[in-house]
Design a protein around this motif. Structure first.
Motif, short mmCIF file in Angstrom:
data_model
loop_
_atom_site.label_atom_id
_atom_site.label_comp_id
_atom_site.label_asym_id
_atom_site.label_seq_id
_atom_site.Cartn_x
_atom_site.Cartn_y
_atom_site.Cartn_z
N GLU A 130 0.82 -1.21 0.00
CA GLU A 130 0.00 0.00 0.00
C GLU A 130 0.85 1.26 0.00
O GLU A 130 0.56 2.22 -0.74
N ARG A 134 2.56 0.30 -4.63
CA ARG A 134 1.50 0.86 -5.48
C ARG A 134 1.83 2.28 -5.95
O ARG A 134 1.17 2.80 -6.85
N TYR A 185 2.71 -10.28 -5.18
CA TYR A 185 1.48 -10.43 -5.97
C TYR A 185 0.97 -11.87 -5.91
O TYR A 185 -0.23 -12.12 -5.72
N ASP A 190 -2.93 -9.61 -4.31
CA ASP A 190 -3.29 -8.19 -4.36
C ASP A 190 -3.37 -7.76 -5.82
O ASP A 190 -2.35 -7.47 -6.45
N SER A 192 -4.20 -5.07 -7.19
CA SER A 192 -3.75 -3.71 -7.50
C SER A 192 -2.29 -3.66 -7.91
O SER A 192 -1.84 -2.69 -8.53
N GLU A 195 -1.10 -3.72 -12.11
CA GLU A 195 -0.86 -2.53 -12.92
C GLU A 195 0.57 -2.03 -12.75
O GLU A 195 1.22 -1.60 -13.72
#
Length: 482
Positions: A130, A134, A185, A190, A192, A195
């Motif tokens: 987070e 990201r 991942y 997760d 998100s 990308e």
């Protein structure tokens, strides 16, 4: 897990003993690493997890587990509030070596999360995702491509900031994070992060690895990340990209004895981290495709480079590059204890997990090492250029046994492997053949690159396990043409 015997088990035992040194234990481990936040600690955690998986005796597993847990317990006192090593992320001054180092930290956390299922480790992985992972897309999209200052084995940060990056002399090491982020991942699911991974790969895909003198270790570690992303998404473009990068490495980054140039285009020294990466990739590509050339690459890297890289003390060190203009193989750094000694464990795990495995209803014997695989027993002996493989046990499944290209075996099939069953004995005659590798003409005996030792004898085995530390540091081998 296969139970490997004789030399591989001795290699595992020595590497484990080396990794019990206080520099790989809490609290001393937290004062190590210098300009590479998280690198030393992450590689150590990863190495310990690999040894935990390989260890057969419960007492040894308990010792490894305790060493790792003492490190994990102290993490809150040595990591930042977002859960990783070093300063908090600054998008205007991105530290390339911090991202690289924390990739190994993520790998170590992921493997121990897999082993323990710890909620605390899972929470830390989610927090790092987070607050760091990201947020990386804008930084990677402006990653500066090009040449850098000359570096040494351990690499260093350049002083100036370029396009918001503090760059490393290990060109491209920011993309080592592809290995760590794809592991996160895979373990946390997760979505998100996908990308971010796609954006990183799209930038990595535009780099001229050879022209930019990228570090081969960074390139191969990133490629393993691309392979992992392909396995989790099933998108064939990523698999094709991984195949292409490995092919480029074999053409432009590999020495005549199947080790590596530290940087593409700069044959200064080898680095066992990259040797382990290349062997792992070759095995993964073989398992994905069944193509003989990948099996051959895995075996030749193992026999000539991986075994050679380990020192008598269990660590791993750097050698000269056998290539056009240099026909001498000698020790340049006895032990790279700050990186390669730890990564050697992951190479060993690759060997232990993949020496024998099941694929498409067959038992594949990929590496010629004595081992136990369930109710199957493989015994290997070698004498007078003959390799003898005895297969015992009660398994009813057919076997497919790797045979070197420079060899004769009556049972070799069109795929380069020999068909066998329990109770069979395969006899493989190793042949000599001249080949050209990295600009040098070498003599092969089976999968061995023949080298002339200090005693004047040409042999394919140049590993150091039987030598003293002084001998391992001073012996020089030369390319042997018979």
């Amino acid at each position: 897990m296969n139970i490997l015997q004789r030399e591989p088990e001795e290699r595992r035992r020595r590497n484990r003993a080396r990794l019990s040194d206080k520099i790989y234990c809490s609290p001393d481990i937290f004062s190590q690493g210098g300009e590479w936040p998280g690198d030393w600690q992450g590689r150590a955690l990863l190495a310990l997890a690999c040894h935990y998986k390989m260890a057969q005796k419960e007492a040894e597993r308990r010792g490894i587990f305790g060493q790792a847990q003492s490190i994990l317990r102290e993490l809150p006192f040595h990591t930042n509030e977002d859960g990783y090593f070093g300063d908090l992320f600054d998008e205007n001054c991105v530290n390339e070596q911090q991202l690289s180092g924390n990739s190994w930290f993520l790998r170590g956390l992921c493997m121990w999360y897999e082993i323990t299922g710890s909620e605390e480790l899972g929470e830390r992985l989610n927090r790092i995702s987070e607050r760091l992972l990201r947020r990386l897309i804008p930084a990677y999209r402006r990653y500066p491509i090009g040449r850098r200052e000359e570096g040494s084995v351990d690499g260093h940060l350049q002083k100036e900031i370029v396009d918001g990056w503090r760059l490393s002399s290990d060109v491209g090491c920011a993309f080592i994070l592809l290995d760590g982020i794809t592991d996160v991942y895979e373990k946390t699911k997760d979505a998100s992060l996908a990308e971010v991974i796609r954006a990183m790969i799209s930038v990595f895909d535009k780099i001229d690895y050879v022209g930019s003198n990228c570090q081969t270790h960074a390139t191969l570690s990133a490629t393993r990340g691309i392979m992992r992303f392909w396995k989790n998404t099933g998108e064939s473009a990523y698999f094709e990209r991984a195949c292409g990068i490995f092919r480029k490495y074999c053409e432009c980054g590999m020495t005549a004895n199947y080790a590596n140039f530290n940087w593409f285009g700069k044959p200064f020294w080898t680095e066992p981290c990259a040797v382990a990466d290349s062997m792992i990739l070759a095995v993964q590509l073989y398992r994905a495709t069944g193509e003989y050339l990948y099996a051959q690459a895995a075996n030749r890297i193992y026999e000539n480079a991986f075994r050679r890289a380990q020192r008598p003390n269990g660590g791993a060190g750097c050698d000269s590059c056998l290539t056009e203009g240099n026909a001498q193989l000698k020790t340049l750094m006895y032990e790279a204890y700050f990186c390669c000694t730890m990564r050697y464990a992951e190479g060993l795990l690759c060997l232990f997990e993949n020496a024998v495995f099941e694929r498409d209803g067959k038992i594949v014997v990929l590496f010629a090492e004595s081992c136990l695989h369930g109710d199957l027993r493989i015994d290997i002996s070698e004498r007078d250029k003959m390799l003898c493989i005895k297969i015992g046990g009660v398994s009813q499944k057919p076997l497919s046994v790797y045979v070197p290209f420079c060899a004769q075996c009556a049972r070799r099939g069109k795929d380069g492997f020999a068909a066998a069953s329990c109770g069979d004995t395969l006899e493989i005659e190793l042949l000599q053949k001249r080949e050209r590798h990295a600009g040098l003409e070498v003599q092969m005996l089976g999968d061995y690159v023949l080298l002339k030792g200090p005693d004047g004898i040409c042999r394919g085995n140049t590993d150091f396990l039987s030598l003293t530390e002084e001998e391992a540091g001073t012996n020089v081998y030369e390319v042997c043409l018979l």
